[in-house]
Structure formats: C-alpha cells, structure tokens
Design a protein around this motif. Structure first.
Motif, PDB file in Angstrom:
ATOM      1  N   THR A  52       3.507  13.774 -15.290  1.00  0.00           N
ATOM      2  CA  THR A  52       4.451  12.874 -14.620  1.00  0.00           C
ATOM      3  C   THR A  52       3.734  12.028 -13.579  1.00  0.00           C
ATOM      4  N   SER A  53       2.877  12.659 -12.778  1.00  0.00           N
ATOM      5  CA  SER A  53       2.147  11.913 -11.756  1.00  0.00           C
ATOM      6  C   SER A  53       1.265  10.836 -12.376  1.00  0.00           C
ATOM      7  N   LEU A  54       0.585  11.159 -13.465  1.00  0.00           N
ATOM      8  CA  LEU A  54      -0.286  10.178 -14.119  1.00  0.00           C
ATOM      9  C   LEU A  54       0.524   9.020 -14.686  1.00  0.00           C
ATOM     10  N   ALA A  55       1.687   9.315 -15.263  1.00  0.00           N
ATOM     11  CA  ALA A  55       2.530   8.246 -15.807  1.00  0.00           C
ATOM     12  C   ALA A  55       3.015   7.327 -14.688  1.00  0.00           C
ATOM     13  N   GLN A  56       3.368   7.885 -13.546  1.00  0.00           N
ATOM     14  CA  GLN A  56       3.849   7.058 -12.441  1.00  0.00           C
ATOM     15  C   GLN A  56       2.721   6.227 -11.839  1.00  0.00           C
ATOM     16  N   LEU A  57       1.538   6.792 -11.727  1.00  0.00           N
ATOM     17  CA  LEU A  57       0.393   6.012 -11.271  1.00  0.00           C
ATOM     18  C   LEU A  57       0.118   4.862 -12.235  1.00  0.00           C
ATOM     19  N   ASN A  58       0.216   5.143 -13.506  1.00  0.00           N
ATOM     20  CA  ASN A  58      -0.026   4.101 -14.507  1.00  0.00           C
ATOM     21  C   ASN A  58       1.001   2.982 -14.410  1.00  0.00           C
ATOM     22  N   ALA A  59       2.247   3.329 -14.043  1.00  0.00           N
ATOM     23  CA  ALA A  59       3.289   2.313 -13.906  1.00  0.00           C
ATOM     24  C   ALA A  59       3.092   1.456 -12.662  1.00  0.00           C
ATOM     25  N   LEU A  60       2.539   2.038 -11.601  1.00  0.00           N
ATOM     26  CA  LEU A  60       2.433   1.325 -10.324  1.00  0.00           C
ATOM     27  C   LEU A  60       1.086   0.633 -10.115  1.00  0.00           C
ATOM     28  N   MET A  61       0.016   1.225 -10.595  1.00  0.00           N
ATOM     29  CA  MET A  61      -1.322   0.720 -10.270  1.00  0.00           C
ATOM     30  C   MET A  61      -1.532  -0.754 -10.607  1.00  0.00           C
ATOM     31  N   PRO A  62      -1.030  -1.254 -11.739  1.00  0.00           N
ATOM     32  CA  PRO A  62      -1.242  -2.678 -12.025  1.00  0.00           C
ATOM     33  C   PRO A  62      -0.406  -3.615 -11.155  1.00  0.00           C
ATOM     34  N   ARG A  63       0.531  -3.066 -10.372  1.00  0.00           N
ATOM     35  CA  ARG A  63       1.510  -3.901  -9.688  1.00  0.00           C
ATOM     36  C   ARG A  63       1.371  -3.916  -8.171  1.00  0.00           C
ATOM     37  N   VAL A  64       0.626  -2.961  -7.580  1.00  0.00           N
ATOM     38  CA  VAL A  64       0.564  -2.851  -6.125  1.00  0.00           C
ATOM     39  C   VAL A  64      -0.866  -3.053  -5.634  1.00  0.00           C
ATOM     40  N   LEU A  71       0.865  -1.169   0.000  1.00  0.00           N
ATOM     41  CA  LEU A  71       0.000   0.000   0.000  1.00  0.00           C
ATOM     42  C   LEU A  71       0.907   1.226   0.000  1.00  0.00           C
ATOM     43  N   LEU A  72       0.803   2.045  -1.045  1.00  0.00           N
ATOM     44  CA  LEU A  72       1.663   3.210  -1.198  1.00  0.00           C
ATOM     45  C   LEU A  72       0.874   4.490  -0.967  1.00  0.00           C
ATOM     46  N   LEU A 131      10.942  -0.070  -6.632  1.00  0.00           N
ATOM     47  CA  LEU A 131       9.995   1.024  -6.844  1.00  0.00           C
ATOM     48  C   LEU A 131      10.637   2.160  -7.637  1.00  0.00           C
ATOM     49  N   ARG A 132      11.874   2.456  -7.335  1.00  0.00           N
ATOM     50  CA  ARG A 132      12.553   3.534  -8.048  1.00  0.00           C
ATOM     51  C   ARG A 132      12.670   3.220  -9.538  1.00  0.00           C
ATOM     52  N   LEU A 141       6.204   3.147  10.345  1.00  0.00           N
ATOM     53  CA  LEU A 141       5.303   2.312  11.141  1.00  0.00           C
ATOM     54  C   LEU A 141       4.725   1.152  10.343  1.00  0.00           C
ATOM     55  N   GLY A 142       4.876   1.172   9.026  1.00  0.00           N
ATOM     56  CA  GLY A 142       4.248   0.161   8.191  1.00  0.00           C
ATOM     57  C   GLY A 142       2.787   0.442   7.897  1.00  0.00           C
ATOM     58  N   ARG A 143       2.306   1.638   8.246  1.00  0.00           N
ATOM     59  CA  ARG A 143       0.922   1.984   7.913  1.00  0.00           C
ATOM     60  C   ARG A 143       0.759   2.157   6.414  1.00  0.00           C
ATOM     61  N   VAL A 144       1.811   2.617   5.760  1.00  0.00           N
ATOM     62  CA  VAL A 144       1.947   2.500   4.311  1.00  0.00           C
ATOM     63  C   VAL A 144       3.317   1.910   4.049  1.00  0.00           C
ATOM     64  N   ASP A 145       3.455   1.245   2.911  1.00  0.00           N
ATOM     65  CA  ASP A 145       4.709   0.551   2.601  1.00  0.00           C
ATOM     66  C   ASP A 145       5.694   1.416   1.843  1.00  0.00           C
ATOM     67  N   GLY A 146       5.247   2.573   1.399  1.00  0.00           N
ATOM     68  CA  GLY A 146       6.143   3.474   0.699  1.00  0.00           C
ATOM     69  C   GLY A 146       5.447   4.780   0.412  1.00  0.00           C
ATOM     70  N   PHE A 147       6.246   5.819   0.193  1.00  0.00           N
ATOM     71  CA  PHE A 147       5.737   7.128  -0.207  1.00  0.00           C
ATOM     72  C   PHE A 147       6.569   7.602  -1.373  1.00  0.00           C
ATOM     73  N   PHE A 148       5.891   8.127  -2.408  1.00  0.00           N
ATOM     74  CA  PHE A 148       6.611   8.680  -3.552  1.00  0.00           C
ATOM     75  C   PHE A 148       5.935   9.967  -3.995  1.00  0.00           C
ATOM     76  N   SER A 149       6.711  10.869  -4.549  1.00  0.00           N
ATOM     77  CA  SER A 149       6.167  12.097  -5.116  1.00  0.00           C
ATOM     78  C   SER A 149       7.179  12.695  -6.068  1.00  0.00           C
TER      79      SER A 149
END
Length: 266
Positions: free
Chosen positions: A170-182, A155-156, A258-259, A200-208
C-alpha cells in the motif's frame, strides 16, 4: 470542555521534564541500550524514564486524570473522564542512531474528543501546543496555517513500514501515485512532529496508511494541526481518530485532492 490553562501548562511542564531526560541520553557517549518490543519496534531506558516523569508531573497537579501511555498502558485517575495520552519518545529509532529528530507527545482526551495537545522537540526547545477552540502555538507565538501551495510545489511527509511492520504494498502504491506530482516526500521518523509541522508549513501535508500509527503517535499533533486550520481525517473520511487505520493532514484546499490520489492508488 472549559478552558483550564493550568492543565495545558502542566502538560508543557511534563514535556520539558521528559525532554531534559531525552537530551541527556542523546548527548551521552556510547551506544544506547535497547529492548525489542516487536519487529522494528524498540524501547530504551529513556522512553520509560520519560514516560514516568510525565505521569508523575501531571498526577501531582491533576490526580483526577487517567493515563494511556505507550510504555505503561492504561491507568485510571481519581474520577472524571479526562485521559492523558503519552508518547514519551516519538522517534525512538532516530534517538538510538542519534539522528536529531524526535519528540515528546502528550494529548488530552475528554470522553472521545481530543482537546489539548503538546509536541515538544527537546533539541530545538520548540514547544508546539494547542487547546481546542483556543488556537495553536509555537512556544508563545500563535500559529497561522500558511497559504496552500500548488500540488507541484508541495513537500509531504509520511511514515513507511519496515521489517514486517505494516503494509509495504500500500505504501509503495501511494508513493507511486504521489511522486510524479509533488515536489518532494520525506520520511523523517517522528509522526507527532510531522503532523504538527503541517501547521507550521514546514511540510505541506502528512499521510500514512501502510505504516501502523497508534493513537499516542498522532493524538497531540491532531489537536495542533486542527487548531491551526488543517483538515485532518483518515482516508475513508472517518472523523473519530480512535477508528482510524490511516491519516491525512493537509491544508483544507489540498486535502481532498491528496485524498483522491491516495485512495485511487492501485
């Protein structure tokens, strides 16, 4: 820097003072008055009052430090190379809508190094804090980074640009790259909290990357995430946060994967 428990204690005291003001505003009746600083960039009386409460609390105990505040800008201290970096209300838009997800974020920079950080969620009375080399804590409980989940269970969290503020493509392209995989992507609206929540593990990663983040948005969260064991960098691999134009925070076992997905987004 030498460990100065009285400084981190003062940061926590200042965060609680600001948090009390924010709770009063959040729980009050009627609409909250706002001013426009720019597109999708708002400020309220409570942002300003909370920042002033933080500065006064810290300056009384530590007159030597300087300040960099979202609302008041930069102000020098009486000497030394310590700067307190303040976001008095991270999640102003949430606050305006009385969405219960916002925080007080305070960090300390010594020279170019971020060394202490506090992120306080006043509605939950949760204080996340860390000192470089001393670990990260939730209130008084040490924080240990949970084991890495596989990509398909992750969960990101992210920030997205709105209303002429940032790079939507850029944000839309990154969402498109991640959405099918997470397993999910969330946009809660307080980057300081979300970066700290990776610890805390409440989310598994943060990106922007598409949304602009200023140093006061992320400085305290960076200290907390790193002390908990997270890998923290920009997407170019730059280590100095003052040079960042993007951000990725994740478990060290997932950061590289993720990177690669994010920088490979068309």
């Amino acid at each position: 820097m030498p460990y100065a428990p009285e400084l981190i204690d003062t940061l926590k005291q200042a965060a609680r003072a600001a948090g009390e003001l924010l709770r009063e505003g959040y729980q009050g009746g009627g609409p909250i008055a706002l001013e426009h600083k720019g597109p999708s960039d708002f400020v309220t009386h409570y942002d300003k009052a909370a920042e002033q409460a933080i500065i006064e609390t810290i300056r009384q105990a530590h007159p030597e430090v300087g300040f960099l505040g979202e609302e008041t800008g930069a102000s020098p201290g009486e000497g030394g190379n310590l700067t307190v970096i303040i976001d008095p209300l991270d999640g102003t838009n949430n606050f305006l809508h009385r969405l219960p997800h916002f925080s007080v974020s305070i960090a300390v920079r010594e020279g170019d190094a971020l060394t202490q950080g506090v992120v306080y969620q006043p509605l939950l009375d949760e204080m996340l804090w860390a000192v470089r080399g001393r670990g990260a804590f939730l209130n008084e409980r040490p924080v240990a980074l949970p084991p890495a989940r596989p990509l398909t269970e992750m969960l990101l969290a992210t920030c997205l640009p709105y209303h002429a503020k940032g790079d939507c493509a850029t944000s839309l392209a990154q969402l498109n790259a991640l959405m099918p995989r997470v397993a999910g992507i969330r946009v809660p609206g307080s980057a300081a909290l979300e970066v700290a929540y990776v610890a805390l593990g409440r989310v598994d990663g943060f990106f922007s990357q598409g949304a602009r983040l200023d140093l006061w948005d992320i400085a305290a969260g960076i200290v907390i995430a790193r002390e908990a064991g997270c890998a923290v960098s920009d997407l170019a691999g730059e280590a100095d946060p003052t040079e960042w134009h993007s951000l990725l925070v994740a478990h060290p076992e997932r950061h590289g994967e993720l990177r690669r997905l994010l920088i490979g987004a068309p």
